[in-house]
Design an enzyme around this catalytic site. Structure first.
Site, short mmCIF file in Angstrom:
data_model
loop_
_atom_site.label_atom_id
_atom_site.label_comp_id
_atom_site.label_asym_id
_atom_site.label_seq_id
_atom_site.Cartn_x
_atom_site.Cartn_y
_atom_site.Cartn_z
N HIS A 190 0.83 -1.20 0.00
CA HIS A 190 0.00 0.00 0.00
C HIS A 190 0.87 1.26 0.00
O HIS A 190 0.47 2.30 -0.55
CB HIS A 190 -0.92 0.03 1.22
CG HIS A 190 -1.99 -1.03 1.20
ND1 HIS A 190 -1.76 -2.30 1.65
CD2 HIS A 190 -3.26 -0.98 0.79
CE1 HIS A 190 -2.87 -3.01 1.52
NE2 HIS A 190 -3.80 -2.23 1.01
N ASP A 260 -4.94 -5.88 -8.11
CA ASP A 260 -5.13 -5.28 -6.80
C ASP A 260 -5.33 -3.78 -7.02
O ASP A 260 -5.24 -3.28 -8.15
CB ASP A 260 -3.93 -5.56 -5.89
CG ASP A 260 -4.29 -5.50 -4.40
OD1 ASP A 260 -5.34 -4.95 -4.07
OD2 ASP A 260 -3.50 -6.01 -3.58
#
Length: 361
Positions: A190, A260
Site C-alpha cells: 500500500h 489489486d
C-alpha cells in the site's frame, strides 16, 4: 463487450455522478468500503441503487474476517481472522479422538465461516468478497499477519477449500489472493514496493502452491503488487510471465483475474517509472488481468481520477492501443451469484445459518 473497471462510490447512496460513471460500458462493478456503510437497510438500498443502474454490475467488498471486515455492526457477525482456523487445525486431539480430528473440526469451522460470510453479504445485496487470503504466514509481514491461515501451504489450501465451499453454499464465488504470494516480504505494498528475491522454483513450491492446488476451485485470483526479480522485473499484477505463462498455463487457472488496487504505491511504478491510473490499468489488462480496481478515487476531486481513467481507456480502445476481450467479460459475468439470496430475516432463523454460527471459532 468488456467492462474491466471496478470503481468506488463516495457515500452511503449514489449521486448523479456515481450513476453516470456506473452506466459507462467500460465499468463492470463497484468495490465498497467502510464509508459506504451506515447499517444493513442503508447497505441494501445502496446495492439496489447500483443494480438499478445496471443489473450486471458486480458489487464487491474486502470482507475476510478479523481486521479486514468492512461491515461489523447492525447484526453482522464478527468473523475470526483466518489464523484462528489455522490454530484450530494444529490443536492437539482430545483423548480417544482419531488422529486428525482437530484438522477436521477446523475444516468444518472454515466452511461455516465461509457460509456466514457469504450469506450475510448476499442478504444485503453484495455479490462477491475478495477472499480467501492464500498467502503464507512467514511471520514477518505486518500487512498479511493473521489474515493468513497458516505457514504450511497444505494447511492453507485445505482450509481455503473448506471456506470456499461455504461461500459456494451461500451462492457466492471467491477470489484467492495475493498471487504468487505476499507473505514472505515485509514491506506493505500500500505504501512501498515490496521485492521478493527468491527463485521461481522456491516460490512455486511454497507460496504459489495453494494457487495451483486450488486452480479448479478458485473463481477469481488477485495478484500481488510485489516484484519477484528472478522471474520478472515487473510486479506480478503487470507481468505477462506471471499471469499468462505461470498462472494460466502452468497452474491451469481459468477464472477471472483482478488487479489489486491501482492506487497503491506499488502499482504506481512500473519499470522504474511513475505511471498514471490509466497507464497502470492498460499495463495490467495487457498483461492478462480481466478487471482492474480503482479504489478510493471517488473522494478525490469529486471523482476526477475515475472520470479521467474512463475517458483515457475509451480513447485507448478507439486508437487500438487496447482491445476489448469477450473472454474477460464472460469471466466477470460468471462471478455474479446464481440463485436468489435469502433475505436477512429469513437467514437469521434458517437452520443452516444458526448451525454455522455454532461452529465458528
Amino acid at each position: 463487450m468488456h467492462a474491466p473497471l471496478i470503481i468506488d462510490v463516495a457515500g452511503v447512496s449514489l449521486t448523479t455522478a456515481d450513476r453516470q460513471r456506473l452506466a459507462h460500458p467500460l465499468v463492470g462493478g463497484v468495490i465498497l468500503f467502510g464509508r459506504n456503510w451506515q447499517g444493513r437497510e442503508q447497505l441494501t438500498r445502496l446495492c439496489r441503487q447500483i443494480k438499478a443502474v445496471r443489473p450486471d454490475l458486480l458489487i464487491a467488498v474486502d470482507h475476510e474476517g478479523g481486521r479486514v471486515q468492512r461491515f461489523r455492526s447492525d447484526g453482522f457477525t464478527h468473523l475470526p481472522p483466518m489464523a484462528a482456523l489455522g490454530a484450530m487445525w494444529t490443536e492437539p486431539e482430545k483423548k480417544k479422538e482419531l488422529v486428525g480430528a482437530s484438522a477436521m473440526r477446523a475444516s468444518r469451522s472454515a466452511t461455516a465461516t465461509g457460509f456466514v460470510l457469504g450469506a450475510e453479504l448476499r442478504a444485503c445485496g453484495v455479490d462477491l468478497s475478495f477472499t480467501p487470503v492464500l498467502d503464507l504466514d512467514h511471520g514477518d509481514s505486518s500487512v498479511i499477519g493473521d489474515r493468513s491461515f497458516h505457514r504450511d501451504p497444505r494447511v492453507v489450501s485445505m482450509l481455503a477449500q473448506a471456506l470456499m465451499l461455504g461461500l459456494q453454499q451461500s451462492g457466492m464465488g471467491n477470489c484467492g489472493k495475493h498471487f504468487p504470494g505476499h507473505g514472505f516480504v515485509k514491506a506493505d505494498s500500500h505504501v512501498d514496493i515490496p521485492v521478493d528475491k527468491r527463485s521461481l522454483k522456491t516460490i512455486l513450491c511454497e507460496d504459489a502452491a495453494p494457487f495451483g492446488w486450488l486452480s479448479a476451485s478458485l473463481t477469481a485470483v488477485m495478484p500481488a503488487h510485489v516484484i519477484y526479480p528472478k522471474v520478472d522485473a515487473r510486479p506480478a499484477g503487470f507481468s505477462t510471465r506471471w499471469l499468462q505463462d505461470i498462472l494460466r498455463r502452468e497452474l491451469g487457472f481459468s477464472g477471472a483475474i483482478f488487479s489489486d488496487d491501482l492506487s497503491m504505491e506499488a502499482a504506481r511504478f512500473i519499470d522504474g517509472n511513475q505511471v498514471s491510473f490509466t497507464e497502470a490499468s492498460l499495463a495490467a489488462l495487457s498483461a492478462g488481468a480481466d478487471m482492474v480496481l480503482l479504489c478510493n478515487q471517488s473522494v478525490v476531486e469529486g471523482g476526477a481520477p475515475i472520470d479521467a481513467a474512463i475517458d483515457a481507456l475509451s480513447q485507448a480502445v478507439i486508437e487500438g492501443r487496447w482491445s476489448l476481450n469477450p473472454a474477460s467479460e464472460e469471466r466477470r459475468l460468471a462471478l455474479l451469484p446464481q440463485g436468489r439470496a435469502m433475505d436477512w430475516d429469513s437467514l437469521m432463523v434458517s437452520e443452516r445459518y444458526m448451525q454455522a454460527l455454532s461452529w465458528l471459532p
